[in-house]
Design an enzyme around this catalytic site. Structure first.
Site, PDB file in Angstrom:
ATOM      1  N   GLU A 102      19.431  36.725 -18.792  1.00  0.00           N
ATOM      2  CA  GLU A 102      20.694  36.259 -19.368  1.00  0.00           C
ATOM      3  C   GLU A 102      21.314  37.312 -20.280  1.00  0.00           C
ATOM      4  OE1 GLU A 102      19.404  31.519 -19.637  1.00  0.00           O
ATOM      5  OE2 GLU A 102      19.333  32.807 -21.407  1.00  0.00           O
ATOM      6  N   ASP A 146      13.731  34.775 -18.123  1.00  0.00           N
ATOM      7  CA  ASP A 146      15.002  34.062 -18.133  1.00  0.00           C
ATOM      8  C   ASP A 146      15.903  34.566 -19.256  1.00  0.00           C
ATOM      9  OD1 ASP A 146      16.520  31.593 -17.034  1.00  0.00           O
ATOM     10  OD2 ASP A 146      16.526  31.267 -19.190  1.00  0.00           O
ATOM     11  N   LYS A 170      16.269  27.495  -9.903  1.00  0.00           N
ATOM     12  CA  LYS A 170      16.932  28.778 -10.134  1.00  0.00           C
ATOM     13  C   LYS A 170      18.386  28.722  -9.671  1.00  0.00           C
ATOM     14  CE  LYS A 170      15.275  31.367 -12.027  1.00  0.00           C
ATOM     15  NZ  LYS A 170      15.228  31.332 -13.534  1.00  0.00           N
TER      16      LYS A 170
END
Length: 331
Positions: A195, A191, A131
């Site tokens: 983003e 994820d 991460k």
């Protein structure tokens, strides 16, 4: 609360006698490969011959081989290529050389989750996802620390896939920072959402909107840049160090009151509704399909949007100001 795994929960002996083939030597590739080597593991790098990463790998003391040869040699084949490149490379150069007993590994679940890559049933399929960016993965490891990681198991014919994932995570320093077990679906969907809605899309759109609002109201672009772009790092660092409460303790009472009363007006119900829609497009595969089709079409729209953003006033003003900020190591 999620279970966290640390150094004591992972055993590098599980990977002793096994060769790790890392495919790619970019942002994550250079960091993970060097960390694995420094952890005493046997690593080979698979690269396109003559590619831009070839010299970088050699400078770090590796002798890259072809992707085909790396796959043949590797007991664990860890793919660290961009999502849009992985499928073609996998089909032509990796899949023909996967055999029963090998482990296919990733640091992002996109192509497995959306079935762009469908591995044979007799290989383990795992994920180890740091991460943090590659440079941080490397620098923290060198300092004796580590970037937290996610691990996941997609296929487990060997019955030991989780042990492999934990050992790999330990090899790159992840168990020093803590490891959380997840699934390919959860990692991929969260994820992509992070983003798009917050880390890249959300923040950049908020910065641009704030900058434009001030400039259109007649304020100097340089001042607008400082307020809406430059100082973002100061606030994000406070978030990183101690969360929302830490940030609010560090700023003035005026700033905190403005945060608590005006922030919800900016991120209102309509924004939250749009975030849910974005998440649904990720979950049902609409975004993945759009991204795959964009690349098949040569990225025409993607490249147009890139060029358009580079021509924004905030980018031009920022470039001029940063040239005078000698403390910034512009790369």
């Amino acid at each position: 609360m999620a279970t966290m795994y640390y150094d004591k929960d992972a055993d590098l002996e599980h990977m002793k006698g096994k060769k790790v083939a890392v495919i790619g030597y970019g942002n994550q590739g250079h960091a993970q490969t060097q960390n694995l080597r420094d952890s005493g593991l046997d690593v080979v790098i698979g690269l396109r011959q003559g590619g831009p990463s070839h010299e970088s790998a050699q400078a770090h003391g590796f002798e890259p081989v072809s992707i085909e040869d790396a796959t043949k040699a590797g007991d664990i084949v860890h793919i660290l290529l961009p999502d849009e490149v992985q499928v073609g490379v996998y089909e032509k150069q990796i899949a023909p050389h996967l055999k029963k007993g090998k482990t296919l590994s990733f640091s992002h679940g996109f192509n497995i989750h959306f079935k762009e890559i469908v591995p044979p049933e007799d290989v383990d399929v795992i994920m180890v996802a740091p991460k943090g960016p590659g440079n941080l993965v490397r620098s923290e490891y060198v300092k004796g620390g580590g970037v937290p990681c996610l691990i996941a198991v997609h296929q487990n014919p060997s019955g030991t896939a989780k042990y492999t994932a934990l050992a790999y995570a330990k090899g790159i320093g992840g168990t020093r920072g803590g490891v959380i077990e997840t699934t390919f679906a959860e990692e991929t969907e969260t994820d992509l959402f992070g983003e798009q809605a917050v880390l890249c899309g959300g923040i950049s759109a908020l910065i641009k909107a704030g900058f434009d609002t001030l400039v259109e109201a007649g304020y100097q672009p340089e001042l607008a840049y400082f307020e809406c772009m430059h100082e973002v790092k100061l606030i994000v660092d406070l978030f990183y160090e101690g969360g929302l409460s830490h940030m609010r303790r560090a700023v003035s009472n005026t700033a905190e009151y403005g945060d608590l009363t005006r922030g919800p007006r900016v991120i209102d119900k309509s924004v939250r509704k749009e975030m849910k829609k974005i998440l649904e497009e990720i979950q049902d595969g609409k975004f993945a399909k759009e991204w795959v089709e964009e690349n098949k079409a040569g990225g025409e729209n993607f490249n147009y949007l890139r060029r358009k953003e580079e021509d924004l006033l905030i980018e031009k003003v920022g470039k001029e100001l940063r040239q005078k900020m000698h403390w910034i190591d512009a790369k």
